[in-house]
Design a protein around this motif. Structure first.
Motif, PDB file in Angstrom:
ATOM      1  N   LEU A 150      -7.503 -13.844 -36.984  1.00 31.93           N
ATOM      2  CA  LEU A 150      -7.877 -12.478 -36.391  1.00 31.93           C
ATOM      3  C   LEU A 150      -8.732 -12.996 -35.156  1.00 31.93           C
ATOM      4  N   VAL A 151      -9.494 -14.177 -35.548  1.00 31.43           N
ATOM      5  CA  VAL A 151     -10.590 -14.526 -34.521  1.00 31.43           C
ATOM      6  C   VAL A 151      -9.644 -15.482 -33.346  1.00 31.43           C
ATOM      7  N   ILE A 152      -8.598 -16.215 -33.461  1.00 30.25           N
ATOM      8  CA  ILE A 152      -7.858 -16.789 -32.625  1.00 30.25           C
ATOM      9  C   ILE A 152      -7.047 -15.652 -31.789  1.00 30.25           C
ATOM     10  N   ASP A 153      -6.629 -14.621 -32.416  1.00 30.61           N
ATOM     11  CA  ASP A 153      -5.908 -13.834 -31.728  1.00 30.61           C
ATOM     12  C   ASP A 153      -6.705 -12.945 -30.981  1.00 30.61           C
ATOM     13  N   PHE A 154      -8.030 -12.763 -31.156  1.00 29.59           N
ATOM     14  CA  PHE A 154      -8.920 -12.102 -30.248  1.00 29.59           C
ATOM     15  C   PHE A 154      -9.337 -12.931 -29.117  1.00 29.59           C
ATOM     16  N   ILE A 155      -9.640 -14.355 -29.504  1.00 32.88           N
ATOM     17  CA  ILE A 155     -10.001 -15.172 -28.331  1.00 32.88           C
ATOM     18  C   ILE A 155      -8.609 -15.318 -27.443  1.00 32.88           C
ATOM     19  N   THR A 156      -7.564 -15.380 -27.453  1.00 37.37           N
ATOM     20  CA  THR A 156      -6.206 -15.729 -26.778  1.00 37.37           C
ATOM     21  C   THR A 156      -6.203 -14.383 -25.921  1.00 37.37           C
ATOM     22  N   ILE A 180      -8.164  -4.349 -29.193  1.00 41.13           N
ATOM     23  CA  ILE A 180      -7.496  -5.327 -29.865  1.00 41.13           C
ATOM     24  C   ILE A 180      -7.321  -5.047 -31.639  1.00 41.13           C
ATOM     25  N   TRP A 181      -8.504  -4.806 -31.828  1.00 41.93           N
ATOM     26  CA  TRP A 181      -8.599  -4.511 -33.279  1.00 41.93           C
ATOM     27  C   TRP A 181      -7.872  -3.347 -33.695  1.00 41.93           C
TER      28      TRP A 181
END
Length: 230
Positions: A150-156, A180-181
């Motif tokens: 989830l964190v990688i998804d948000f950072i990208t 995004i969430w």
């Protein structure tokens, strides 16, 4: 690969040479773009362009629009499959990229969520009924991997957002990043359902007509201010 119908500008001569908008797909903008690319034309992206257009206002309208789009993209990909021989860059890279990242991966992406839920359910089931089989270390690892995903998804997504050239009309749009969430746990699942229906319709071979969006002719207060400014 797709010049959006709502914010695209075309050279008239090129469009006429390509036969204009064809009626054998329901994603005419994608079909016409691929048509011109096969003729050897280029698509130039202007990131300062701005358009005001209507979007679906409820889940039913969104699913209908996404179904038409995904079905039309499949039609266009099949129609222009000959580009594999004629236009190697388009046929060997662009078309497969569209198929993989806009159709196939969204189709199977819910499996990640289902596997996570299955892992959580299995842990609590074992903890209650078979305590000796429940592994806290494995459960913590499962949570860590899913959180990292989830964190990688948000950072990208944040990185893509930061690379966009800022337009006066997009002032304050940073708050959209937090959607995004919502997208992660609602839209993606809904879109996967739409894709399953799309694949089923394609396999069944049933015809599909253009499903128009319900028009409301309404706009947000922010959009009203922007249009008054222009």
């Amino acid at each position: 690969m797709v010049v959006p119908g709502a914010i695209g500008a075309w050279r008239t001569a090129a469009v006429k040479t390509g036969g204009g908008y064809h009626t054998n797909t329901v994603a005419e903008d994608a079909d016409l773009t691929m048509n011109l690319l096969e003729q050897g034309y280029w698509v130039i992206y202007e990131d300062r362009a701005l358009a005001f257009t209507e979007a679906p206002i409820n889940m039913n309208g969104l699913m209908r629009q996404r179904f038409r789009w995904s079905f039309g993209i499949l039609q266009a990909l099949f129609k222009h499959r000959g580009a594999i021989r004629k236009r190697r860059a388009m046929g060997l890279f662009a078309l497969p990229n569209t198929l993989i990242f806009q159709i196939l991966l969204p189709l199977v992406s819910p499996l990640i969520d289902l596997m996570f839920l299955a892992g959580v359910a299995n842990y609590f089931y074992n903890k209650y009924f078979h305590p000796e089989a429940a592994s806290s270390a494995s459960f913590e690892k499962l949570l860590a991997f899913f959180l990292a995903f989830l964190v990688i998804d948000f950072i990208t997504s944040a990185l893509a957002f930061s690379l966009e050239r800022k337009h006066p009309a997009s002032k304050g749009d940073a708050w959209l990043l937090f959607h995004i969430w919502i997208q992660r746990f609602t839209y993606r699942q809904v879109f996967s359902i739409v894709l399953f229906k799309t694949i089923k319709r394609a396999i069944d071979g049933k015809p599909f007509a253009w499903d128009k969006l319900d028009r409301t002719a309404t706009m947000s207060k922010q959009t009203e201010k922007l249009t008054e400014g222009h």
